[in-house]
Design an enzyme around this catalytic site. Structure first.
Site, PDB file in Angstrom:
ATOM      1  N   HIS A 112      48.389   1.354 -50.019  1.00  0.00           N
ATOM      2  CA  HIS A 112      48.183   2.088 -51.386  1.00  0.00           C
ATOM      3  C   HIS A 112      47.272   1.158 -52.130  1.00  0.00           C
ATOM      4  CE1 HIS A 112      52.643   2.414 -49.792  1.00  0.00           C
ATOM      5  NE2 HIS A 112      52.702   3.370 -50.481  1.00  0.00           N
TER       6      HIS A 112
ATOM      7  N   ALA B 192      57.423   9.337 -51.253  1.00  0.00           N
ATOM      8  CA  ALA B 192      58.493   9.338 -52.167  1.00  0.00           C
ATOM      9  C   ALA B 192      57.989   9.529 -53.428  1.00  0.00           C
ATOM     10  CB  ALA B 192      59.314   7.958 -52.050  1.00  0.00           C
TER      11      ALA B 192
ATOM     12  N   GLU C 137      48.139  -2.324 -53.582  1.00  0.00           N
ATOM     13  CA  GLU C 137      48.128  -3.422 -52.426  1.00  0.00           C
ATOM     14  C   GLU C 137      46.876  -4.317 -52.792  1.00  0.00           C
ATOM     15  OE1 GLU C 137      49.645  -2.664 -48.502  1.00  0.00           O
ATOM     16  OE2 GLU C 137      50.174  -0.738 -49.496  1.00  0.00           O
TER      17      GLU C 137
HETATM   18  N1  HPA Z   1      57.460   6.725 -59.855  1.00  0.00           N
HETATM   19  C1  HPA Z   1      56.404   6.588 -59.040  1.00  0.00           C
HETATM   20  N2  HPA Z   1      56.519   6.771 -57.626  1.00  0.00           N
HETATM   21  C2  HPA Z   1      57.717   6.778 -57.217  1.00  0.00           C
HETATM   22  C3  HPA Z   1      59.024   6.858 -57.852  1.00  0.00           C
HETATM   23  C4  HPA Z   1      58.658   6.930 -59.211  1.00  0.00           C
HETATM   24  O1  HPA Z   1      59.688   7.151 -60.164  1.00  0.00           O
HETATM   25  N3  HPA Z   1      59.914   7.011 -56.974  1.00  0.00           N
HETATM   26  C5  HPA Z   1      59.551   6.931 -55.920  1.00  0.00           C
HETATM   27  N4  HPA Z   1      58.120   6.660 -55.922  1.00  0.00           N
END
Ligand code: HPA
Length: 266
Positions: free
Chosen positions: A79, A109, A82
């Site tokens: 990412h 996610a 990092e």
């Molecule tokens: N914000 C940004 N990235 C994420 C989140 C979030 O709430 N949940 C999982 N990845």
């Protein structure tokens, strides 16, 4: 050069291997790689691949077939947060492109703003807002850097993924993600601002990879697993632990949709 070096390692371990579909698996979403019939190469053996990693990721490249389709699966990503490099995934994506992939499906996610796409659900990305303002193409010297992102998330590919989800009775609504650089989560005020701008969710990855994917001429799609309602919109306490613990619920649905798609892509 680094891309060449990584290709050489792959060639030694899996001579002649090719792939048609590339998958990037996000936090807590790595188990799909275990289903691939093929070989795994640790990122630590691949020059230019992410070397440190984030907990919840499985840092290996898996090459083989899944549901009959030749795939190249990136079990983890680097990412921006990092090391401060927006182009962190350039070498892995160049390598996948050199292996022959035409299609890239990224997963991640995210925190949702949408009551109709709550935690445990999937969101198919229709577009993005580069809230970070960062670019993975800074320094690219050729005119190829002027990438057209008008239809970054391929319409046909989205339709195919939606068809499979519908057949499986898995909700797959479309939404727009904003790229948040992280690693800290957002404030409720930042979420309200992004909501006003039209975003449906925030995530810390995928956007730079889709930009790189389009740069490489790949057909791109992305599916986010909602792990939480974004800051200020839900009751859960937002944390990386929570992300990792919640991801498997959506990951199971994600795996079903991707496997169904791949069974027809072979
Ligand atoms: N914000 C940004 N990235 C994420 C989140 C979030 O709430 N949940 C999982 N990845």
């Amino acid at each position: 050069m680094t891309t060449e070096a990584a290709r050489k390692v792959i060639h030694e371990r899996a001579p002649g291997v090719t792939a048609r579909v590339g998958l990037i698996l996000g936090s807590g979403l790595g188990s799909l790689a275990d289903l691939v019939d093929g070989i795994a190469i640790d990122y630590s053996d691949l020059p230019g691949f992410p070397q440190a990693g984030v907990s919840g990721h499985t840092p290996r490249l898996v090459l083989g077939t899944l549901e009959g389709a030749p795939v190249a699966v990136l079990g983890g990503r680097e990412h921006y947060y990092e090391h401060g490099r927006a182009d962190a995934m350039r070498v892995p994506l160049e390598v996948l492109s050199a292996l022959g992939i035409e299609t890239l499906i990224a997963t991640n996610a995210c925190g949702s703003f949408r009551a109709d796409i709550p935690p445990g659900n999937l969101m198919l990305l229709s577009d993005h807002i580069n809230y970070s303002g960062l670019s993975p193409l800074i320094g690219e010297p050729t005119d190829r850097r002027f990438v057209n992102l008008t239809e970054a998330y391929d319409l046909e590919l989205r339709a195919a993924l939606k068809r499979e989800a519908q057949t499986l009775d898995i909700p797959l609504l479309e939404g727009l993600i904003a790229w948040w650089p992280g690693p800290m989560f957002e404030t409720p005020a930042e979420i309200r601002a992004q909501k006003l701008l039209g975003a449906d969710a925030l995530g810390m990855s995928t956007v730079p990879e889709v930009i790189l994917g389009r740069f490489l001429g790949l057909r791109c799609a992305a599916i986010s697993v909602v792990t939480n309602m974004a800051a200020g919109l839900g009751n859960e306490v937002i944390s990386h632990e929570h992300t990792k613990a919640s991801a498997p619920v959506g990951a199971e649905k994600l795996a079903q949709v991707l496997r169904a798609y791949l069974s027809k892509a072979g």
